[in-house]
Design a protein around this motif. Structure first.
Motif, mmCIF file in Angstrom:
data_model
loop_
_atom_site.group_PDB
_atom_site.id
_atom_site.type_symbol
_atom_site.label_atom_id
_atom_site.label_comp_id
_atom_site.label_asym_id
_atom_site.label_seq_id
_atom_site.Cartn_x
_atom_site.Cartn_y
_atom_site.Cartn_z
ATOM 1 N N ALA A 61 0.937 -1.003 -0.034
ATOM 2 C CA ALA A 61 -0.079 0.002 -0.115
ATOM 3 C C ALA A 61 0.935 1.264 -0.031
ATOM 4 O O ALA A 61 0.364 2.344 -0.046
ATOM 5 C CB ALA A 61 -1.006 -0.043 1.179
ATOM 6 N N LEU A 62 2.198 1.188 0.190
ATOM 7 C CA LEU A 62 3.015 2.221 0.218
ATOM 8 C C LEU A 62 3.293 2.736 -1.261
ATOM 9 O O LEU A 62 3.486 1.958 -2.340
ATOM 10 C CB LEU A 62 4.403 2.059 0.806
ATOM 11 N N PRO A 63 3.663 3.888 -1.386
ATOM 12 C CA PRO A 63 3.796 4.776 -2.716
ATOM 13 C C PRO A 63 4.958 3.954 -3.402
ATOM 14 O O PRO A 63 6.006 3.743 -2.626
ATOM 15 C CB PRO A 63 4.042 6.145 -2.671
ATOM 16 N N ALA A 64 4.710 3.515 -4.596
ATOM 17 C CA ALA A 64 5.829 3.027 -5.677
ATOM 18 C C ALA A 64 6.374 1.692 -5.247
ATOM 19 O O ALA A 64 7.466 1.208 -5.653
ATOM 20 C CB ALA A 64 6.962 3.783 -5.671
ATOM 21 N N VAL A 65 5.487 0.831 -4.312
ATOM 22 C CA VAL A 65 5.988 -0.311 -3.821
ATOM 23 C C VAL A 65 5.351 -1.447 -4.602
ATOM 24 O O VAL A 65 4.263 -1.369 -4.924
ATOM 25 C CB VAL A 65 5.738 -0.582 -2.296
ATOM 26 N N HIS A 66 6.068 -2.536 -5.154
ATOM 27 C CA HIS A 66 5.570 -3.688 -5.816
ATOM 28 C C HIS A 66 5.946 -4.952 -5.434
ATOM 29 O O HIS A 66 6.792 -4.982 -4.888
ATOM 30 C CB HIS A 66 6.118 -3.425 -7.457
ATOM 31 N N GLU A 67 5.040 -5.718 -5.858
ATOM 32 C CA GLU A 67 5.479 -7.337 -5.641
ATOM 33 C C GLU A 67 6.965 -7.617 -6.125
ATOM 34 O O GLU A 67 7.154 -7.241 -7.087
ATOM 35 C CB GLU A 67 4.670 -8.413 -6.252
ATOM 36 N N LEU A 68 7.675 -8.369 -5.475
ATOM 37 C CA LEU A 68 8.942 -8.689 -5.881
ATOM 38 C C LEU A 68 8.829 -10.040 -6.839
ATOM 39 O O LEU A 68 8.248 -10.905 -6.223
ATOM 40 C CB LEU A 68 9.991 -8.858 -4.883
ATOM 41 N N VAL A 79 8.928 -7.305 -1.361
ATOM 42 C CA VAL A 79 8.433 -6.323 -2.024
ATOM 43 C C VAL A 79 9.654 -5.547 -2.549
ATOM 44 O O VAL A 79 10.934 -5.952 -2.285
ATOM 45 C CB VAL A 79 7.709 -5.420 -1.417
ATOM 46 N N GLU A 80 9.621 -4.972 -3.929
ATOM 47 C CA GLU A 80 10.609 -4.080 -4.246
ATOM 48 C C GLU A 80 10.364 -2.568 -4.591
ATOM 49 O O GLU A 80 8.902 -2.393 -4.749
ATOM 50 C CB GLU A 80 11.103 -4.674 -5.608
ATOM 51 N N VAL A 81 11.226 -1.690 -4.389
ATOM 52 C CA VAL A 81 10.853 -0.479 -4.926
ATOM 53 C C VAL A 81 11.947 -0.018 -6.167
ATOM 54 O O VAL A 81 13.203 -0.346 -5.930
ATOM 55 C CB VAL A 81 11.280 0.502 -3.904
ATOM 56 N N ALA A 82 11.647 0.499 -7.254
ATOM 57 C CA ALA A 82 12.526 1.040 -8.336
ATOM 58 C C ALA A 82 13.456 1.882 -7.821
ATOM 59 O O ALA A 82 12.927 2.849 -7.096
ATOM 60 C CB ALA A 82 11.676 1.428 -9.340
ATOM 61 N N LEU A 83 14.808 2.011 -8.355
ATOM 62 C CA LEU A 83 15.741 2.778 -8.235
ATOM 63 C C LEU A 83 15.219 4.485 -8.032
ATOM 64 O O LEU A 83 15.305 4.969 -6.897
ATOM 65 C CB LEU A 83 16.975 2.826 -8.885
ATOM 66 N N GLU A 84 14.424 4.912 -9.006
ATOM 67 C CA GLU A 84 14.079 6.151 -9.201
ATOM 68 C C GLU A 84 13.056 6.484 -8.120
ATOM 69 O O GLU A 84 12.567 7.682 -7.991
ATOM 70 C CB GLU A 84 13.571 6.318 -10.590
ATOM 71 N N ASP A 85 12.407 5.328 -7.618
ATOM 72 C CA ASP A 85 11.283 5.740 -6.492
ATOM 73 C C ASP A 85 11.679 5.534 -4.916
ATOM 74 O O ASP A 85 10.707 5.581 -4.274
ATOM 75 C CB ASP A 85 10.097 4.802 -6.945
ATOM 76 N N ALA A 86 12.972 5.427 -4.873
ATOM 77 C CA ALA A 86 13.546 5.160 -3.387
ATOM 78 C C ALA A 86 13.586 6.524 -2.728
ATOM 79 O O ALA A 86 14.595 6.959 -2.221
ATOM 80 C CB ALA A 86 15.107 4.523 -3.665
ATOM 81 N N GLU A 87 12.225 7.060 -2.190
ATOM 82 C CA GLU A 87 12.121 7.998 -1.415
ATOM 83 C C GLU A 87 12.278 7.462 0.021
ATOM 84 O O GLU A 87 12.334 6.382 0.502
ATOM 85 C CB GLU A 87 10.639 8.565 -1.435
#
Length: 112
Positions: A61-68, A79-87
């Motif tokens: 539910a967090l912003p820019a977080v996706h299933e790994l 879960v994973e976060v893309a490099l450009e979305d690592a806030e």
């Protein structure tokens, strides 16, 4: 794709003061383990966190977080976060969820 050295240092800083943390090359990147259990890591495409199944929905539910799913199918509890979305804020929450999950597991015995 090469690892982002800035994000790797951020992850190291996030875990710097915690006892029992070890760094290990895995999955084509670097993972951080607490008492032998994976907490998080960084690869060429982004950051990954092992939040566990109990916190999986909260993490997604967090912003820019996706299933790994680098194996072609989702990996439950990760879960994973893309490099450009690592806030900072979502990264801090994911780290807290991952550490809580790892602390809830019994320490692994050393191999050998």
């Amino acid at each position: 794709m090469a690892l982002d050295p800035g994000l790797l240092e951020l992850m190291r800083d996030d875990l710097a003061d915690l006892p029992g943390i070890h760094e290990k090359k895995m999955f084509g990147g670097v993972c951080f383990l607490l008492d032998g259990h994976m907490v998080c890591g960084i690869g060429g495409k982004g950051l990954m966190y092992r939040v566990g199944k109990a916190a999986y929905a909260e993490a997604l539910a967090l912003p820019a977080v996706h299933e790994l799913g680098f194996t072609g199918r989702p990996m439950g509890g990760m879960v994973e976060v893309a490099l450009e979305d690592a806030e900072d804020a979502p990264r801090a929450r994911l780290m807290a969820l991952s550490l809580a999950h790892a602390r809830g597991l019994p320490p692994k015995r050393p191999k050998g």
